[in-house]
Design a protein around this motif. Structure first.
Motif, PDB file in Angstrom:
ATOM      1  N   THR A 135      25.186  43.141 -33.769  1.00 28.59           N
ATOM      2  CA  THR A 135      24.715  44.360 -33.114  1.00 28.59           C
ATOM      3  C   THR A 135      23.425  44.912 -33.721  1.00 28.59           C
ATOM      4  O   THR A 135      22.741  45.698 -33.077  1.00 28.59           O
ATOM      5  CB  THR A 135      25.791  45.450 -33.187  1.00 28.59           C
ATOM      6  N   ASP A 136      23.083  44.509 -34.942  1.00 34.47           N
ATOM      7  CA  ASP A 136      21.897  45.092 -35.572  1.00 34.47           C
ATOM      8  C   ASP A 136      21.023  44.057 -36.280  1.00 34.47           C
ATOM      9  O   ASP A 136      20.327  44.369 -37.238  1.00 34.47           O
ATOM     10  CB  ASP A 136      22.298  46.197 -36.551  1.00 34.47           C
TER      11      ASP A 136
ATOM     12  N   TYR B 161      27.950  38.440 -29.209  1.00 31.14           N
ATOM     13  CA  TYR B 161      27.284  39.647 -28.717  1.00 31.14           C
ATOM     14  C   TYR B 161      27.769  40.875 -29.480  1.00 31.14           C
ATOM     15  O   TYR B 161      26.983  41.735 -29.859  1.00 31.14           O
ATOM     16  CB  TYR B 161      27.537  39.812 -27.219  1.00 31.14           C
ATOM     17  N   TRP B 162      29.055  40.964 -29.716  1.00 27.85           N
ATOM     18  CA  TRP B 162      29.622  42.113 -30.423  1.00 27.85           C
ATOM     19  C   TRP B 162      29.460  41.999 -31.930  1.00 27.85           C
ATOM     20  O   TRP B 162      29.439  43.005 -32.627  1.00 27.85           O
ATOM     21  CB  TRP B 162      31.091  42.286 -30.037  1.00 27.85           C
TER      22      TRP B 162
ATOM     23  N   ARG C 140      20.735  44.338 -23.968  1.00 27.20           N
ATOM     24  CA  ARG C 140      20.902  45.308 -22.874  1.00 27.20           C
ATOM     25  C   ARG C 140      19.540  45.682 -22.295  1.00 27.20           C
ATOM     26  O   ARG C 140      19.376  45.794 -21.082  1.00 27.20           O
ATOM     27  CB  ARG C 140      21.653  46.548 -23.366  1.00 27.20           C
ATOM     28  N   LYS C 141      18.554  45.874 -23.179  1.00 27.35           N
ATOM     29  CA  LYS C 141      17.202  46.218 -22.720  1.00 27.35           C
ATOM     30  C   LYS C 141      16.620  45.080 -21.883  1.00 27.35           C
ATOM     31  O   LYS C 141      16.051  45.315 -20.819  1.00 27.35           O
ATOM     32  CB  LYS C 141      16.316  46.497 -23.938  1.00 27.35           C
TER      33      LYS C 141
ATOM     34  N   LYS D 176      18.097  44.884 -18.365  1.00 27.54           N
ATOM     35  CA  LYS D 176      17.547  45.900 -17.463  1.00 27.54           C
ATOM     36  C   LYS D 176      16.167  45.521 -16.943  1.00 27.54           C
ATOM     37  O   LYS D 176      15.757  45.953 -15.873  1.00 27.54           O
ATOM     38  CB  LYS D 176      17.503  47.255 -18.158  1.00 27.54           C
TER      39      LYS D 176
ATOM     40  N   CYS E  22      16.557  40.048 -32.172  1.00 28.90           N
ATOM     41  CA  CYS E  22      17.349  40.022 -30.946  1.00 28.90           C
ATOM     42  C   CYS E  22      18.793  40.363 -31.274  1.00 28.90           C
ATOM     43  O   CYS E  22      19.506  39.582 -31.898  1.00 28.90           O
ATOM     44  CB  CYS E  22      17.255  38.647 -30.278  1.00 28.90           C
ATOM     45  N   ASN E  23      19.210  41.534 -30.831  1.00 31.33           N
ATOM     46  CA  ASN E  23      20.574  41.974 -31.092  1.00 31.33           C
ATOM     47  C   ASN E  23      21.176  42.512 -29.793  1.00 31.33           C
ATOM     48  O   ASN E  23      20.566  42.434 -28.736  1.00 31.33           O
ATOM     49  CB  ASN E  23      20.578  43.020 -32.208  1.00 31.33           C
ATOM     50  N   SER E  24      22.344  43.058 -29.884  1.00 29.33           N
ATOM     51  CA  SER E  24      23.049  43.539 -28.691  1.00 29.33           C
ATOM     52  C   SER E  24      22.258  44.614 -27.950  1.00 29.33           C
ATOM     53  O   SER E  24      22.198  44.617 -26.721  1.00 29.33           O
ATOM     54  CB  SER E  24      24.420  44.089 -29.077  1.00 29.33           C
ATOM     55  N   LYS E  25      21.643  45.526 -28.687  1.00 30.49           N
ATOM     56  CA  LYS E  25      20.849  46.582 -28.057  1.00 30.49           C
ATOM     57  C   LYS E  25      19.655  45.971 -27.315  1.00 30.49           C
ATOM     58  O   LYS E  25      19.351  46.360 -26.186  1.00 30.49           O
ATOM     59  CB  LYS E  25      20.380  47.586 -29.103  1.00 30.49           C
ATOM     60  N   ASP E  26      19.005  44.995 -27.939  1.00 30.58           N
ATOM     61  CA  ASP E  26      17.890  44.317 -27.288  1.00 30.58           C
ATOM     62  C   ASP E  26      18.347  43.598 -26.026  1.00 30.58           C
ATOM     63  O   ASP E  26      17.657  43.609 -25.007  1.00 30.58           O
ATOM     64  CB  ASP E  26      17.241  43.299 -28.231  1.00 30.58           C
TER      65      ASP E  26
END
Length: 59
Positions: free
Chosen positions: A10-11, A6-7, A21-22, A25, A15-19
């Motif tokens: 990130t980019d 996961y860490w 989190r989205k 939610k 599908c990355n870490s930001k995705d």
């Protein structure tokens, strides 16, 4: 969201870490619900009552 991958990714595209989190939610409005069995079927005590699924994996 505590794994090494996961860490690390990130980019990455698609599908990355930001995705992630989205996506979380979208399924969980309150993080107290984060232990709900449908969020991590690998940790669910039973799959009874869970919907059918199609799982695709990539490299």
């Amino acid at each position: 969201m505590i794994t090494q991958s996961y860490w690390k990714y990130t980019d990455t595209p698609m599908c990355n870490s930001k995705d992630m989190r989205k996506y979380l939610k979208m399924y969980v409005k309150d993080l107290d619900e984060s232990k709900l069995p449908y969020l991590s079927l690998a940790e669910a005590p039973s799959l009874i009552g869970q919907p059918s699924a199609c799982i695709e994996t990539a490299e």
